[in-house]
Scaffold this motif. Structure first.
Motif, PDB file in Angstrom:
ATOM      1  N   THR A   5      93.792   8.317-136.816  1.00 36.71           N
ATOM      2  CA  THR A   5      94.243   9.660-137.187  1.00 36.71           C
ATOM      3  C   THR A   5      93.127  10.419-137.884  1.00 36.71           C
ATOM      4  OG1 THR A   5      96.489   8.823-137.436  1.00 36.71           O
ATOM      5  CG2 THR A   5      95.996  10.958-138.421  1.00 36.71           C
ATOM      6  N   ILE A   6      92.446   9.778-138.808  1.00 37.80           N
ATOM      7  CA  ILE A   6      91.336  10.420-139.514  1.00 37.80           C
ATOM      8  C   ILE A   6      90.234  10.772-138.528  1.00 37.80           C
ATOM      9  CG2 ILE A   6      89.507  10.043-141.213  1.00 37.80           C
ATOM     10  CD1 ILE A   6      91.551   8.217-142.700  1.00 37.80           C
ATOM     11  N   PHE A   7      89.912   9.829-137.657  1.00 34.91           N
ATOM     12  CA  PHE A   7      88.887  10.047-136.650  1.00 34.91           C
ATOM     13  C   PHE A   7      89.246  11.234-135.759  1.00 34.91           C
ATOM     14  CE2 PHE A   7      87.522   9.267-132.289  1.00 34.91           C
ATOM     15  CZ  PHE A   7      86.149   9.251-132.463  1.00 34.91           C
ATOM     16  N   TRP A   8      90.497  11.273-135.295  1.00 33.21           N
ATOM     17  CA  TRP A   8      90.920  12.333-134.387  1.00 33.21           C
ATOM     18  C   TRP A   8      90.903  13.690-135.084  1.00 33.21           C
ATOM     19  CZ3 TRP A   8      90.673  13.104-129.578  1.00 33.21           C
ATOM     20  CH2 TRP A   8      91.332  14.165-129.000  1.00 33.21           C
ATOM     21  N   VAL A  40      90.844   7.905-125.840  1.00 31.57           N
ATOM     22  CA  VAL A  40      90.099   7.494-127.037  1.00 31.57           C
ATOM     23  C   VAL A  40      90.895   6.455-127.809  1.00 31.57           C
ATOM     24  CG1 VAL A  40      89.284   8.300-129.290  1.00 31.57           C
ATOM     25  CG2 VAL A  40      88.748   9.601-127.239  1.00 31.57           C
ATOM     26  N   ASN A  41      92.179   6.703-127.963  1.00 31.22           N
ATOM     27  CA  ASN A  41      93.046   5.777-128.695  1.00 31.22           C
ATOM     28  C   ASN A  41      93.055   4.396-128.037  1.00 31.22           C
ATOM     29  OD1 ASN A  41      94.830   5.109-130.775  1.00 31.22           O
ATOM     30  ND2 ASN A  41      96.607   5.563-129.517  1.00 31.22           N
ATOM     31  N   ALA A  42      93.033   4.381-126.714  1.00 31.58           N
ATOM     32  CA  ALA A  42      93.068   3.107-125.999  1.00 31.58           C
ATOM     33  C   ALA A  42      91.723   2.380-126.039  1.00 31.58           C
ATOM     34  CB  ALA A  42      93.482   3.341-124.549  1.00 31.58           C
ATOM     35  N   SER A  43      90.625   3.122-126.217  1.00 30.38           N
ATOM     36  CA  SER A  43      89.291   2.522-126.081  1.00 30.38           C
ATOM     37  C   SER A  43      88.475   2.468-127.357  1.00 30.38           C
ATOM     38  CB  SER A  43      88.492   3.309-125.042  1.00 30.38           C
ATOM     39  OG  SER A  43      89.170   3.366-123.826  1.00 30.38           O
ATOM     40  N   LEU A  44      88.891   3.118-128.410  1.00 31.70           N
ATOM     41  CA  LEU A  44      88.075   3.224-129.623  1.00 31.70           C
ATOM     42  C   LEU A  44      87.720   1.860-130.202  1.00 31.70           C
ATOM     43  CD1 LEU A  44      86.700   5.114-131.605  1.00 31.70           C
ATOM     44  CD2 LEU A  44      88.815   5.174-132.920  1.00 31.70           C
ATOM     45  N   GLY A  46      86.909  -0.728-128.758  1.00 31.03           N
ATOM     46  CA  GLY A  46      85.836  -1.377-128.012  1.00 31.03           C
ATOM     47  C   GLY A  46      84.469  -0.745-128.199  1.00 31.03           C
ATOM     48  N   VAL A  47      84.389   0.354-128.940  1.00 30.33           N
ATOM     49  CA  VAL A  47      83.107   1.017-129.144  1.00 30.33           C
ATOM     50  C   VAL A  47      82.285   0.189-130.119  1.00 30.33           C
ATOM     51  CG1 VAL A  47      81.987   3.095-130.030  1.00 30.33           C
ATOM     52  CG2 VAL A  47      84.080   3.289-128.693  1.00 30.33           C
ATOM     53  N   LYS A  48      81.093  -0.172-129.684  1.00 30.78           N
ATOM     54  CA  LYS A  48      80.249  -1.046-130.491  1.00 30.78           C
ATOM     55  C   LYS A  48      79.374  -0.266-131.463  1.00 30.78           C
ATOM     56  CE  LYS A  48      80.068  -4.874-127.276  1.00 30.78           C
ATOM     57  NZ  LYS A  48      80.620  -4.661-126.038  1.00 30.78           N
ATOM     58  N   SER A  49      78.879   0.891-131.046  1.00 33.69           N
ATOM     59  CA  SER A  49      77.963   1.664-131.876  1.00 33.69           C
ATOM     60  C   SER A  49      78.605   2.996-132.251  1.00 33.69           C
ATOM     61  CB  SER A  49      76.653   1.923-131.127  1.00 33.69           C
ATOM     62  OG  SER A  49      75.872   2.836-131.838  1.00 33.69           O
ATOM     63  N   HIS A  50      78.815   3.195-133.523  1.00 33.11           N
ATOM     64  CA  HIS A  50      79.414   4.451-133.970  1.00 33.11           C
ATOM     65  C   HIS A  50      78.385   5.562-134.057  1.00 33.11           C
ATOM     66  CE1 HIS A  50      83.412   2.921-134.628  1.00 33.11           C
ATOM     67  NE2 HIS A  50      82.868   1.822-135.127  1.00 33.11           N
ATOM     68  N   ALA A  55      78.841  11.597-128.606  1.00 33.80           N
ATOM     69  CA  ALA A  55      78.459  11.742-127.202  1.00 33.80           C
ATOM     70  C   ALA A  55      79.500  11.067-126.307  1.00 33.80           C
ATOM     71  CB  ALA A  55      77.080  11.144-126.963  1.00 33.80           C
ATOM     72  N   TRP A  56      80.017   9.916-126.755  1.00 36.04           N
ATOM     73  CA  TRP A  56      81.054   9.212-126.016  1.00 36.04           C
ATOM     74  C   TRP A  56      82.310  10.076-125.885  1.00 36.04           C
ATOM     75  CZ3 TRP A  56      85.596   6.860-128.312  1.00 36.04           C
ATOM     76  CH2 TRP A  56      86.307   6.033-127.443  1.00 36.04           C
ATOM     77  N   LEU A  57      82.706  10.734-126.972  1.00 31.24           N
ATOM     78  CA  LEU A  57      83.872  11.620-126.952  1.00 31.24           C
ATOM     79  C   LEU A  57      83.702  12.758-125.955  1.00 31.24           C
ATOM     80  CD1 LEU A  57      84.753  12.041-130.725  1.00 31.24           C
ATOM     81  CD2 LEU A  57      86.210  11.088-128.966  1.00 31.24           C
TER      82      LEU A  57
END
Length: 182
Positions: A5-8, A40-44, A46-50, A55-57
């Motif tokens: 939620t904070i991220f979004w 994003v919710n389904a894949s966040l 699995g993101v290795k590098s924040h 750019a991913w978004l």
């Protein structure tokens, strides 16, 4: 509040502005934004590098926009032996990650006008009303803010442009790029 939620909340308005500039139908903009949220919710997790998360978004948003337009047109399925090309580097999305910190450095009058106009996608007439200034004042602030932002970006990077817009960039100063999360 949950991390998602904070991220979004942190990225939603910029993504909405990005989508709104590419899709005219307001209802479709909200549908695409919701689709991006679900992906994003389904894949966040699995993101290795924040570091490259912004750019991913924008890549997810660009794909969702393409899917939206693809769904509107009939198409023929390609044979399985036709390989998909390697995705091109999205220089605009990468540089977009630097814009937020650079906008935050602007004087308040320019920052507010730019955020409302460019990030939120509001017409300059509405920007003028919200900031309680004249339309010409709003236009001037947006224009001057764009110029200050452009100068800050060019101070940070050598940007190569071509017919398709930005075709590459190279940081002038690694420390400056670190300040925007690159």
């Amino acid at each position: 509040m949950a991390l998602m939620t904070i991220f979004w909340l942190e990225h939603r308005s910029r993504l909405r502005g990005y989508i709104a500039k590419r899709v005219r139908d307001r209802d479709a903009v909200d549908d695409i934004l919701q689709e991006v949220f679900l992906k994003v919710n389904a894949s966040l997790h699995g993101v290795k590098s924040h570091v490259s998360i912004s750019a991913w978004l924008y890549r997810i948003a660009a794909n969702a926009i393409a899917d939206h337009y693809r769904a509107q047109k009939p198409w023929e399925e390609l044979p399985d032996e036709v390989a998909a090309p390697e995705p091109e580097q999205d220089f605009i999305a990468e540089l977009a990650t630097c814009l937020q910190p650079f906008i935050a450095e602007l004087p308040e009058s320019y920052r507010a006008a730019l955020l409302l106009s460019e990030i939120e996608g509001l017409p300059q007439r509405e920007v003028a009303e919200l900031l309680n200034i004249s339309l010409s004042g709003a236009k001037s602030r947006v224009q001057r803010g764009r110029e200050k932002l452009r100068q800050r970006l060019f101070d940070c990077c050598d940007i190569e442009t071509g017919r398709g817009g930005i075709v590459g960039y190279e940081p002038r100063d690694r420390n400056a790029m670190l300040s925007c999360g690159r």
